[in-house]
Design a protein around this motif. Structure first.
Motif, PDB file in Angstrom:
ATOM      1  N   ILE A  41       0.831  -1.223   0.000  1.00 47.94           N
ATOM      2  CA  ILE A  41       0.000   0.000   0.000  1.00 47.94           C
ATOM      3  C   ILE A  41       0.858   1.263   0.000  1.00 47.94           C
ATOM      4  O   ILE A  41       0.340   2.375  -0.081  1.00 47.94           O
ATOM      5  CB  ILE A  41      -0.962   0.058   1.209  1.00 47.94           C
ATOM      6  N   SER A  42       2.159   1.101   0.099  1.00 47.59           N
ATOM      7  CA  SER A  42       3.048   2.256   0.300  1.00 47.59           C
ATOM      8  C   SER A  42       3.349   2.990  -1.001  1.00 47.59           C
ATOM      9  O   SER A  42       3.814   2.422  -1.983  1.00 47.59           O
ATOM     10  CB  SER A  42       4.338   1.749   0.963  1.00 47.59           C
ATOM     11  N   SER A  43       3.090   4.291  -0.950  1.00 50.98           N
ATOM     12  CA  SER A  43       3.371   5.168  -2.091  1.00 50.98           C
ATOM     13  C   SER A  43       4.872   5.202  -2.398  1.00 50.98           C
ATOM     14  O   SER A  43       5.295   5.221  -3.555  1.00 50.98           O
ATOM     15  CB  SER A  43       2.980   6.572  -1.669  1.00 50.98           C
ATOM     16  N   SER A  58       5.886   2.137  -4.078  1.00 54.58           N
ATOM     17  CA  SER A  58       5.381   2.162  -5.453  1.00 54.58           C
ATOM     18  C   SER A  58       6.374   2.865  -6.383  1.00 54.58           C
ATOM     19  O   SER A  58       6.642   2.406  -7.505  1.00 54.58           O
ATOM     20  CB  SER A  58       4.011   2.852  -5.467  1.00 54.58           C
ATOM     21  N   ARG A  59       6.969   3.960  -5.891  1.00 59.93           N
ATOM     22  CA  ARG A  59       7.948   4.687  -6.732  1.00 59.93           C
ATOM     23  C   ARG A  59       9.087   3.769  -7.162  1.00 59.93           C
ATOM     24  O   ARG A  59       9.478   3.756  -8.335  1.00 59.93           O
ATOM     25  CB  ARG A  59       8.556   5.846  -5.935  1.00 59.93           C
ATOM     26  N   VAL A  60       9.612   3.021  -6.190  1.00 61.34           N
ATOM     27  CA  VAL A  60      10.764   2.156  -6.505  1.00 61.34           C
ATOM     28  C   VAL A  60      10.341   1.020  -7.421  1.00 61.34           C
ATOM     29  O   VAL A  60      11.056   0.653  -8.361  1.00 61.34           O
ATOM     30  CB  VAL A  60      11.404   1.626  -5.198  1.00 61.34           C
ATOM     31  N   GLY A 116      12.816   2.953  10.211  1.00 61.12           N
ATOM     32  CA  GLY A 116      11.596   2.152  10.264  1.00 61.12           C
ATOM     33  C   GLY A 116      10.664   2.418   9.105  1.00 61.12           C
ATOM     34  O   GLY A 116       9.440   2.361   9.249  1.00 61.12           O
ATOM     35  N   LEU A 117      11.204   2.704   7.962  1.00 63.04           N
ATOM     36  CA  LEU A 117      10.381   3.033   6.794  1.00 63.04           C
ATOM     37  C   LEU A 117      10.635   2.065   5.653  1.00 63.04           C
ATOM     38  O   LEU A 117      11.715   1.475   5.547  1.00 63.04           O
ATOM     39  CB  LEU A 117      10.706   4.455   6.315  1.00 63.04           C
ATOM     40  N   VAL A 118       9.637   1.918   4.808  1.00 62.21           N
ATOM     41  CA  VAL A 118       9.829   1.252   3.521  1.00 62.21           C
ATOM     42  C   VAL A 118       9.638   2.311   2.444  1.00 62.21           C
ATOM     43  O   VAL A 118       8.907   3.279   2.654  1.00 62.21           O
ATOM     44  CB  VAL A 118       8.825   0.090   3.320  1.00 62.21           C
ATOM     45  N   PRO A 119      10.296   2.160   1.304  1.00 65.24           N
ATOM     46  CA  PRO A 119      11.128   1.042   0.876  1.00 65.24           C
ATOM     47  C   PRO A 119      12.560   1.158   1.421  1.00 65.24           C
ATOM     48  O   PRO A 119      12.999   2.245   1.809  1.00 65.24           O
ATOM     49  CB  PRO A 119      11.151   1.214  -0.652  1.00 65.24           C
ATOM     50  N   THR A 133      18.313   3.369   1.843  1.00 67.49           N
ATOM     51  CA  THR A 133      16.980   3.822   2.237  1.00 67.49           C
ATOM     52  C   THR A 133      16.638   5.087   1.445  1.00 67.49           C
ATOM     53  O   THR A 133      17.508   5.671   0.797  1.00 67.49           O
ATOM     54  CB  THR A 133      16.930   4.136   3.742  1.00 67.49           C
ATOM     55  N   GLN A 134      15.373   5.489   1.526  1.00 62.85           N
ATOM     56  CA  GLN A 134      14.843   6.679   0.847  1.00 62.85           C
ATOM     57  C   GLN A 134      14.668   6.416  -0.653  1.00 62.85           C
ATOM     58  O   GLN A 134      15.628   6.176  -1.379  1.00 62.85           O
ATOM     59  CB  GLN A 134      15.718   7.917   1.076  1.00 62.85           C
ATOM     60  N   SER A 135      13.418   6.515  -1.077  1.00 63.12           N
ATOM     61  CA  SER A 135      13.083   6.130  -2.456  1.00 63.12           C
ATOM     62  C   SER A 135      13.889   6.911  -3.502  1.00 63.12           C
ATOM     63  O   SER A 135      14.298   6.342  -4.521  1.00 63.12           O
ATOM     64  CB  SER A 135      11.579   6.291  -2.701  1.00 63.12           C
ATOM     65  N   LEU A 136      14.142   8.197  -3.258  1.00 66.53           N
ATOM     66  CA  LEU A 136      14.886   8.956  -4.268  1.00 66.53           C
ATOM     67  C   LEU A 136      16.321   8.433  -4.390  1.00 66.53           C
ATOM     68  O   LEU A 136      16.846   8.272  -5.499  1.00 66.53           O
ATOM     69  CB  LEU A 136      14.885  10.454  -3.927  1.00 66.53           C
ATOM     70  N   ILE A 193       4.741  16.794   0.575  1.00 72.97           N
ATOM     71  CA  ILE A 193       3.364  16.270   0.636  1.00 72.97           C
ATOM     72  C   ILE A 193       3.392  14.933   1.393  1.00 72.97           C
ATOM     73  O   ILE A 193       2.891  14.820   2.509  1.00 72.97           O
ATOM     74  CB  ILE A 193       2.755  16.056  -0.777  1.00 72.97           C
ATOM     75  N   HIS A 194       4.013  13.941   0.776  1.00 70.21           N
ATOM     76  CA  HIS A 194       3.947  12.593   1.330  1.00 70.21           C
ATOM     77  C   HIS A 194       4.475  12.502   2.754  1.00 70.21           C
ATOM     78  O   HIS A 194       3.942  11.754   3.588  1.00 70.21           O
ATOM     79  CB  HIS A 194       4.707  11.620   0.398  1.00 70.21           C
ATOM     80  N   ALA A 195       5.510  13.288   3.069  1.00 66.41           N
ATOM     81  CA  ALA A 195       6.128  13.204   4.404  1.00 66.41           C
ATOM     82  C   ALA A 195       5.142  13.525   5.526  1.00 66.41           C
ATOM     83  O   ALA A 195       5.365  13.132   6.670  1.00 66.41           O
ATOM     84  CB  ALA A 195       7.328  14.146   4.476  1.00 66.41           C
ATOM     85  N   LEU A 212       1.998  12.521   5.612  1.00 73.89           N
ATOM     86  CA  LEU A 212       0.842  11.634   5.525  1.00 73.89           C
ATOM     87  C   LEU A 212       1.007  10.212   6.057  1.00 73.89           C
ATOM     88  O   LEU A 212      -0.006   9.567   6.319  1.00 73.89           O
ATOM     89  CB  LEU A 212       0.389  11.514   4.046  1.00 73.89           C
ATOM     90  N   PRO A 213       2.210   9.663   6.179  1.00 75.11           N
ATOM     91  CA  PRO A 213       2.313   8.235   6.485  1.00 75.11           C
ATOM     92  C   PRO A 213       1.712   7.838   7.836  1.00 75.11           C
ATOM     93  O   PRO A 213       1.415   8.710   8.664  1.00 75.11           O
ATOM     94  CB  PRO A 213       3.821   7.963   6.477  1.00 75.11           C
ATOM     95  N   PRO A 214       1.540   6.526   8.060  1.00 74.92           N
ATOM     96  CA  PRO A 214       0.881   6.043   9.284  1.00 74.92           C
ATOM     97  C   PRO A 214       1.460   6.629  10.570  1.00 74.92           C
ATOM     98  O   PRO A 214       0.710   6.987  11.484  1.00 74.92           O
ATOM     99  CB  PRO A 214       1.116   4.522   9.218  1.00 74.92           C
ATOM    100  N   ARG A 215       2.789   6.784  10.649  1.00 78.13           N
ATOM    101  CA  ARG A 215       3.387   7.272  11.910  1.00 78.13           C
ATOM    102  C   ARG A 215       2.912   8.681  12.238  1.00 78.13           C
ATOM    103  O   ARG A 215       2.842   9.062  13.409  1.00 78.13           O
ATOM    104  CB  ARG A 215       4.912   7.234  11.829  1.00 78.13           C
ATOM    105  N   ILE A 216       2.592   9.463  11.216  1.00 75.49           N
ATOM    106  CA  ILE A 216       2.104  10.833  11.447  1.00 75.49           C
ATOM    107  C   ILE A 216       0.717  10.773  12.105  1.00 75.49           C
ATOM    108  O   ILE A 216       0.462  11.444  13.104  1.00 75.49           O
ATOM    109  CB  ILE A 216       2.017  11.634  10.126  1.00 75.49           C
TER     110      ILE A 216
HETATM  111  N1  LIG Z   1      10.927   9.741   2.340  1.00 74.87           N
HETATM  112  C1  LIG Z   1      10.749   8.319   2.406  1.00 74.87           C
HETATM  113  C2  LIG Z   1       9.337   8.003   2.885  1.00 74.87           C
HETATM  114  C3  LIG Z   1       9.188   6.583   3.324  1.00 74.87           C
HETATM  115  C4  LIG Z   1       7.856   6.375   4.041  1.00 74.87           C
HETATM  116  O1  LIG Z   1       7.302   7.287   4.705  1.00 74.87           O
HETATM  117  N2  LIG Z   1       7.337   5.165   3.893  1.00 74.87           N
HETATM  118  C5  LIG Z   1       6.100   4.850   4.558  1.00 74.87           C
HETATM  119  C6  LIG Z   1       5.203   4.037   3.661  1.00 74.87           C
HETATM  120  S1  LIG Z   1       4.734   4.954   2.223  1.00 74.87           S
HETATM  121  C7  LIG Z   1       6.386   4.041   5.805  1.00 74.87           C
HETATM  122  O2  LIG Z   1       7.257   3.196   5.810  1.00 74.87           O
HETATM  123  N3  LIG Z   1       5.641   4.327   6.879  1.00 74.87           N
HETATM  124  C8  LIG Z   1       5.768   3.655   8.132  1.00 74.87           C
HETATM  125  C9  LIG Z   1       5.194   4.518   9.214  1.00 74.87           C
HETATM  126  O3  LIG Z   1       4.744   5.604   8.917  1.00 74.87           O
HETATM  127  O4  LIG Z   1       5.210   4.079  10.345  1.00 74.87           O
HETATM  128  C10 LIG Z   1      11.031   7.709   1.025  1.00 74.87           C
HETATM  129  O5  LIG Z   1      10.907   8.435   0.052  1.00 74.87           O
HETATM  130  O6  LIG Z   1      11.395   6.529   0.939  1.00 74.87           O
END
Ligand SMILES: N[C@@H](CCC(=O)N[C@@H](CS)C(=O)NCC(=O)O)C(=O)O
Length: 211
Positions: A8-10, A13-15, A52-55, A66-69, A106-108, A110-114
């Motif tokens: 489900i992770s945006s 998805s990029r990677v 603690g993030l994917v990807p 780490t970090q999609s970019l 934007i995305h930063a 929104l994720p679940p931890r926020i």
């Molecule tokens: N800036 C990071 C963002 C990574 C990120 O926020 N991944 C989310 C899923 S889309 C995640 O792992 N969230 C776990 C959490 O929020 O606890 C990237 O571009 O890889």
């Protein structure tokens, strides 16, 4: 290569889109990301990726990126064809600034931890968290639309080939549509998304719907 990921992770998805465009594969290592008990929040995964993030991409020589970019730029370097960055320095900078406008602004937010923190620290309920997300998506996408409109050359976000700017824009626009935003309010983005949806590397690797 192995990719710590979630369907489900945006950001995942990029990677996956970049891998598909380049005809590369990586073994998927699923990591759950929803809720307090998610694997992404546990010591086990944090000992692999401290954020603690994917990807997160594990290279064949055992280095974790780490970090999609950063991951996508690594793929670009080890497999330059087809290129995901445009030809000129200015266009490359523009493509990266669109990618970062999506990822960092934007995305930063929104994720679940926020959402978990908004709930725990500020007693935000589901409606408040949804309103928070809608605010940042609406404001952020409107800005990205202006960035693209102001400098757009070609049929994609930057140029005539799908590249890094499109790879970041696509999952965010799909998520925005699922949140109820009408993409037509951002005409350049809407037109680009229609084009991208016709490309299997994008369509097949869009973030999955939350079940
Ligand atoms: N800036 C990071 C963002 C990574 C990120 O926020 N991944 C989310 C899923 S889309 C995640 O792992 N969230 C776990 C959490 O929020 O606890 C990237 O571009 O890889």
């Amino acid at each position: 290569m192995k990719l710590y990921q979630n369907e489900i992770s945006s950001a995942t998805s990029r990677v996956r889109i970049a891998l598909a465009l380049k005809g590369m594969t990586a073994e998927a290592l699923p990591v759950t990301i929803l809720g307090e008990e998610a694997e992404s929040r546990q010591a086990g995964y944090r000992s692999i990726n401290p954020q603690g993030l994917v990807p997160a991409l594990l290279t064949d020589s055992g280095v974790l990126i780490t970090q999609s970019l950063a991951i996508i730029e690594y793929l670009e370097e080890i497999q330059p064809e087809p290129p995901l960055l445009p030809e000129t320095a200015e266009s490359r900078a523009l493509a990266r600034s669109i990618a970062l406008a999506v990822a960092a602004e934007i995305h930063a937010l929104l994720p679940p931890r926020i959402g978990l923190h908004l709930r725990a620290a500020f007693q935000a309920d589901a409606d408040a968290i949804a309103a928070w997300s809608r605010h940042w998506v609406g404001e952020g996408m409107a800005a990205v639309e202006k960035m693209i409109a102001g400098r757009r050359e070609g049929i994609f976000a930057v140029g005539d080939r799908p590249g890094i700017a499109d790879i970041f824009l696509f999952p965010q626009a799909i998520s925005a549509r699922r949140m109820g935003f009408d993409l037509a309010q951002w005409p350049h983005i809407a037109e680009i998304i229609v084009r991208l949806e016709a490309i299997p590397a994008f369509q097949d690797n869009a973030p999955a719907l939350r079940r």
